[in-house]
Design an enzyme around this catalytic site. Structure first.
Site: not given
Length: 569
Positions: A221, A352, A471
């Site tokens: 990220s 995600e 994610h």
């Protein structure tokens, strides 16, 4: 609002009190403490450091050196200034306990301090005759949350491999990324913290058994964005030798900004500071406590529900005589060949930010607002310029929803979840992978993380079970994330095998610059045949229950984005 934001692991307000030590990190004394013969000690060029012992999930004993200051406390006159490196320690550094998190919302029992520029080093052997590859991990959190502490980046899986693991803290949000675009705050202090930590590693890592000529920078990220930016930053050149970027990219849509003045103004307004000039903003913010600054974070999320996910970002610095971290938009640097190219592993997960659909569709007010005010909401939620044309906003809606009005049903949930994921992560990562495989002289390996195991960063409220590969989910198989998940036991056949596969892939890549097995001593990778990505044959690895190779990851979905944001690869 904060509780919902924690839901995505972007805040740490639910970290609990697993590690509550309030001992200052990297504490030094004029005279050495009495040192137990059981404590590991290492003599570095910067000074003597005392650590502690830990064990991996397979029972291997290793040395842990935590909370070592790599820069002077960024407090007082050093607040909003570039980091000042510590070159020499006086006395024995006590690195036997966990250091603090940088300021952010957290429970009262969680150790948070502005004096947070610390580094953690985990090694199986600080006297290794043959230096070990080093994995340098940059934590996630949108540049405004998370930490490099062991409860969020635990070493207990990777240290079953012969690697040295380094994790770090860097300043977050306003304290790390205040950028008024002038000489008072040109920006990127959080990124410059990372650079100083990398320089510390170059100087000292051999004393921990690590090879300063074999450093792999990794991140998920915000950490993934950081990895890519280090490849184009003049400050980072030569400090690392491979890169792993997981689930985020600084490329894809709008060019990088030169300042974040709007966030500086917002921070000033939140804390009742004048906002009529950068000098007034900075002068007033210096008087505020770090807790006021850290705890103010939730008040930045007030545009639409809890959107946008991304707020602070590194900026292209204007020239004021300072050492600049970023001098050009990263996509332009890549295309011009102005980067420090190293073997690069790039990834995104299958789903995600799919869970972002749920709070919108289950809240009638938000649902009605997104349906009726698409022109206003779309740029906020999907992180686009507010100046994007009405035609392109409509084109995006049509591509994902057709003529359907959003409703709280399965069709809308899938479509809106996919739009969130593609806009925030998928398309920018697609652009990065395509730029790198065309312009880097080094190999680029691309993968999709598709595994749905026993745990996920999104688990259904009713069943408490994962419903997708969300994610951050590949981190579950590389690090112990004890703030949220139990350790994956060796007896857990489903997830344990994936821990072995993921750590083997990272080990091979860190050591050889290629994740593929080099000999028969890695049975967990016996069926791995992972080709590098090229512009003509855009192959990638899908990591699910097993390995499989495919082509053109999600490219049909990204066509509409390339119409809105034409790409000159």
């Amino acid at each position: 609002m904060l509780a919902r934001c924690v839901f995505v692991c972007l805040f740490v307000a639910v970290l609990g009190c697993r590690s509550n030590s309030h001992e200052k990190p990297g504490k030094t004394n004029g005279s050495p403490k009495t040192v137990s013969s059981e404590d590991p000690i290492t003599m570095t060029p910067s000074g003597t450091i005392r650590g502690s012992w830990m064990r991996t999930r397979r029972g291997r004993q290793f040395q842990a050196y935590r909370g070592i200051r790599y820069a002077e406390p960024p407090v007082g006159e050093l607040r909003f200034q570039p980091p000042k490196p510590i070159l020499q320690y006086q006395g024995v550094v006590d690195a036997s306990k966990e250091g603090p998190a940088c300021p952010l919302p957290a429970p009262p029992t969680y150790y948070v301090d502005e004096d947070c520029l610390t580094i953690n080093v985990y090694t199986p052997n600080n006297n290794s005759t043959k230096p070990l590859p080093v994995i340098f991990f940059i934590h996630a959190g949108g540049f405004y949350s998370m930490t490099g502490r062991s409860d969020l980046a635990g070493p207990h899986y990777l240290l079953d491999r012969d690697v040295v693991l380094v994790t770090i803290n860097y300043r977050l949000a306003t304290l790390g990324f205040l950028s008024t675009g002038d000489a008072l705050a040109p920006g990127n202090n959080g990124m410059k913290d990372q650079v100083v930590a990398l320089r510390w590693v170059q100087k000292n890592i051999r004393a921990f058994g690590g090879d300063p000529g074999l450093i792999t920078i990794t991140g998920c990220s915000a950490g993934s964005i950081s990895v890519m930016l280090h490849m184009v930053s003049p400050m980072s050149k030569g400090l690392f030798h491979r890169g792993i970027s997981m689930s985020a990219s600084p490329t894809g849509k709008e060019s990088s900004r030169y300042d974040m003045y709007d966030l500086a103004v917002k921070q000033a307004e939140i804390l009742n500071c004048p906002s009529n000039s950068s000098a007034a903003i900075i002068s007033c913010l210096r008087t505020k406590s770090f807790k006021e600054l850290g705890d103010s974070l939730p008040k930045f999320f007030d545009q639409f529900g809890f959107d946008p996910v991304g707020l602070w970002m590194p900026v292209v610095e204007r020239e004021f005589g300072q050492e600049r971290f970023l001098v050009k938009d990263p996509a332009e640097s890549i295309k011009a060949g102005e980067m420090y190219a190293v073997p690069h592993m790039i990834s995104q997960t299958t789903d995600e930010f799919f869970w972002k659909a749920f709070p919108v569709l289950k809240n009638q007010t938000l649902l009605d607002t997104m349906n009726n005010e698409w022109e206003r909401v779309a740029p906020i939620s999907f992180q686009m310029s507010p100046n994007i044309s009405s035609e392109n906003k409509l084109k995006l809606r049509q591509a994902y929803f057709g003529d359907k009005t959003l409703a709280n049903d399965d069709v809308s949930t899938k479509a809106l979840g996919r739009l969130y994921g593609d806009s925030i992560i998928g398309f920018p990562v697609h652009v990065m992978a395509n730029l790198m495989c065309r312009h880097s002289p080094q190999k680029v390996f691309y993968y999709e993380f598709a595994h749905v195991g026993n745990h996920s960063h999104y688990e259904a409220p009713t069943t408490k079970k994962p419903v997708g590969a969300a994610h951050h989910d590949d981190l579950i198989y590389l690090f112990t994330l004890s703030y949220r998940f139990p350790t994956i036991e060796v007896s857990d056949t489903l997830d344990s095998k994936l821990v072995d596969k993921m750590t083997a892939i990272w080990y091979n890549f860190a050591k050889y610059g290629d994740p593929n097995p080099v000999n028969a001593s890695q049975p967990e990778l016996s069926n791995l045949r992972w080709p590098p990505m090229t512009s003509d044959v855009r192959q990638y690895l899908r990591i699910g229950g097993d390995f499989s190779v495919h082509e053109k990851m999600f490219e049909n979905r990204f066509k509409v984005w390339e119409e809105i944001y034409p790409q000159d690869y």
